[in-house]
Write a protein that holds these residues in place. Structure first.
Motif, PDB file in Angstrom:
ATOM      1  N   ASP A  73      16.537  29.791  16.335  1.00 46.84           N
ATOM      2  CA  ASP A  73      15.847  30.898  17.241  1.00 46.84           C
ATOM      3  C   ASP A  73      15.476  32.073  16.705  1.00 46.84           C
ATOM      4  O   ASP A  73      15.319  33.140  17.371  1.00 46.84           O
ATOM      5  CB  ASP A  73      16.744  30.912  18.590  1.00 46.84           C
ATOM      6  N   SER A  74      15.711  32.263  15.417  1.00 44.40           N
ATOM      7  CA  SER A  74      15.181  33.480  14.609  1.00 44.40           C
ATOM      8  C   SER A  74      13.626  33.589  14.660  1.00 44.40           C
ATOM      9  O   SER A  74      13.086  32.721  14.727  1.00 44.40           O
ATOM     10  CB  SER A  74      15.611  33.403  13.406  1.00 44.40           C
ATOM     11  N   SER A  75      13.285  34.701  14.544  1.00 48.44           N
ATOM     12  CA  SER A  75      11.897  34.962  14.557  1.00 48.44           C
ATOM     13  C   SER A  75      11.706  36.167  13.240  1.00 48.44           C
ATOM     14  O   SER A  75      10.864  36.936  13.383  1.00 48.44           O
ATOM     15  CB  SER A  75      11.125  35.580  15.836  1.00 48.44           C
ATOM     16  N   GLU A  76      12.349  35.785  12.192  1.00 50.16           N
ATOM     17  CA  GLU A  76      12.331  36.674  11.133  1.00 50.16           C
ATOM     18  C   GLU A  76      10.766  36.394  10.189  1.00 50.16           C
ATOM     19  O   GLU A  76      10.483  37.398   9.647  1.00 50.16           O
ATOM     20  CB  GLU A  76      13.230  36.464   9.943  1.00 50.16           C
ATOM     21  N   ILE A  77      10.338  35.328  10.524  1.00 42.55           N
ATOM     22  CA  ILE A  77       9.157  34.853   9.568  1.00 42.55           C
ATOM     23  C   ILE A  77       8.019  34.627  10.561  1.00 42.55           C
ATOM     24  O   ILE A  77       6.891  35.328  10.244  1.00 42.55           O
ATOM     25  CB  ILE A  77       9.477  33.530   8.682  1.00 42.55           C
ATOM     26  N   ILE A  78       8.265  33.894  11.457  1.00 37.84           N
ATOM     27  CA  ILE A  78       7.393  33.676  12.551  1.00 37.84           C
ATOM     28  C   ILE A  78       7.700  34.307  13.799  1.00 37.84           C
ATOM     29  O   ILE A  78       8.520  33.833  14.478  1.00 37.84           O
ATOM     30  CB  ILE A  78       6.986  31.983  12.900  1.00 37.84           C
ATOM     31  N   GLU A  79       6.934  35.321  14.254  1.00 42.83           N
ATOM     32  CA  GLU A  79       7.145  35.985  15.376  1.00 42.83           C
ATOM     33  C   GLU A  79       6.197  35.540  16.579  1.00 42.83           C
ATOM     34  O   GLU A  79       5.126  35.263  16.412  1.00 42.83           O
ATOM     35  CB  GLU A  79       6.719  37.314  15.124  1.00 42.83           C
ATOM     36  N   THR A  80       6.534  35.362  17.680  1.00 37.63           N
ATOM     37  CA  THR A  80       6.209  34.894  18.708  1.00 37.63           C
ATOM     38  C   THR A  80       5.943  36.183  19.751  1.00 37.63           C
ATOM     39  O   THR A  80       6.872  36.679  20.200  1.00 37.63           O
ATOM     40  CB  THR A  80       6.886  33.814  19.645  1.00 37.63           C
ATOM     41  N   LEU A  81       4.666  36.379  20.317  1.00 37.23           N
ATOM     42  CA  LEU A  81       4.194  37.455  21.182  1.00 37.23           C
ATOM     43  C   LEU A  81       3.917  36.701  22.337  1.00 37.23           C
ATOM     44  O   LEU A  81       3.053  36.028  22.466  1.00 37.23           O
ATOM     45  CB  LEU A  81       3.320  38.327  20.728  1.00 37.23           C
ATOM     46  N   LYS A  82       5.039  36.694  23.396  1.00 36.76           N
ATOM     47  CA  LYS A  82       4.854  35.906  24.405  1.00 36.76           C
ATOM     48  C   LYS A  82       3.703  36.333  24.960  1.00 36.76           C
ATOM     49  O   LYS A  82       2.943  37.556  25.518  1.00 36.76           O
ATOM     50  CB  LYS A  82       5.805  36.154  25.492  1.00 36.76           C
ATOM     51  N   GLY A  83       2.850  35.279  25.651  1.00 33.61           N
ATOM     52  CA  GLY A  83       1.635  35.323  26.329  1.00 33.61           C
ATOM     53  C   GLY A  83       0.510  35.617  25.410  1.00 33.61           C
ATOM     54  O   GLY A  83      -0.825  35.750  26.197  1.00 33.61           O
TER      55      GLY A  83
END
Length: 225
Positions: A208-218
């Motif tokens: 559940d880390s987003s150190e590399i791939i960041e999710t910007l919801k929506g």
């Protein structure tokens, strides 16, 4: 960027054939008829293909000198000699040994393996987070703490390379899908979400880390460099 080969072969018929075959497959080839002057050239290349039967200095002598001059550049020996003794002698300094006659598909496969193992001479690795490195020239992904290659599926690899070609940009899932699958995105399709989730499992240090791939919801996804 083309992968650069230093090819040393005195037989002009074989030499021109191999050079042409490799260039058709995307390599850049410098072909020498003898080993003279090769030590000054070797560091400009990613691999050496070396025939053993050369005029003047034989391939064993030339190979040892090249390995001393550029230890990181792999050497692939070509020879009509098939004896175990010759192979053992050659592999004292060379990285692989191919006997003549050979098929160019096998030669190219062995070249690609040796270049991957060496990491290439000229490629600059891209760091992702604190533990991932990507070599864009040979398109390999490593854990830089262990040195081990991280094996990605074809689509995972394509997605990662697409992120790297659009650094720090937020990419909508629709754009990613159409770029990778080359077909229109259908509303509600979860394909991109699933592939990125699995890619994240291989790249991120923690679940559940987003150190590399960041999710910007929506909005979409981003890889920060």
């Amino acid at each position: 960027m083309k992968k650069s080969v230093l090819y040393i072969e005195d037989n002009e018929k074989i030499g021109s054939w191999v050079k042409e075959e490799l260039e058709q497959r995307g390599f850049s080839v410098q072909w020498l008829l003898t080993g003279e002057g090769a030590e000054e050239q070797v560091k400009q290349h990613e691999i050496v293909i070396l025939d053993i039967m050369l005029p003047g200095l034989d391939g064993f002598t030339v190979g040892k000198r090249l390995k001393k001059a550029a230890p990181a550049v792999p050497i692939l020996l070509l020879s009509a000699r098939t004896s175990i003794h010759d192979k053992v002698d050659g592999l004292q300094f060379a990285d692989d040994y191919v006997t003549k006659p050979f098929h160019t598909d096998e030669l190219v496969a062995r070249i690609e393996v040796l270049i991957r193992r060496s990491g290439g001479n000229h490629s600059e690795r891209i760091s992702l987070g604190n533990h991932i490195e990507v070599d864009p020239e040979i398109q390999m992904v490593y854990d830089k703490h262990t040195g081990e290659e991280i094996i990605l599926t074809g689509k995972q690899h394509q997605i990662l390379m697409y992120f790297l070609s659009n650094p720090n940009q937020v990419l909508p899932k629709e754009q990613i899908y159409e770029a990778i699958w080359n077909e229109p995105y259908m509303t509600g399709d979860k394909t991109v979400l699933v592939h990125i989730s699995r890619l994240r499992q291989k790249l991120e240090r923690y679940p559940d880390s987003s150190e590399i791939i960041e999710t910007l919801k929506g909005i979409g996804y981003r890889v920060k460099l």
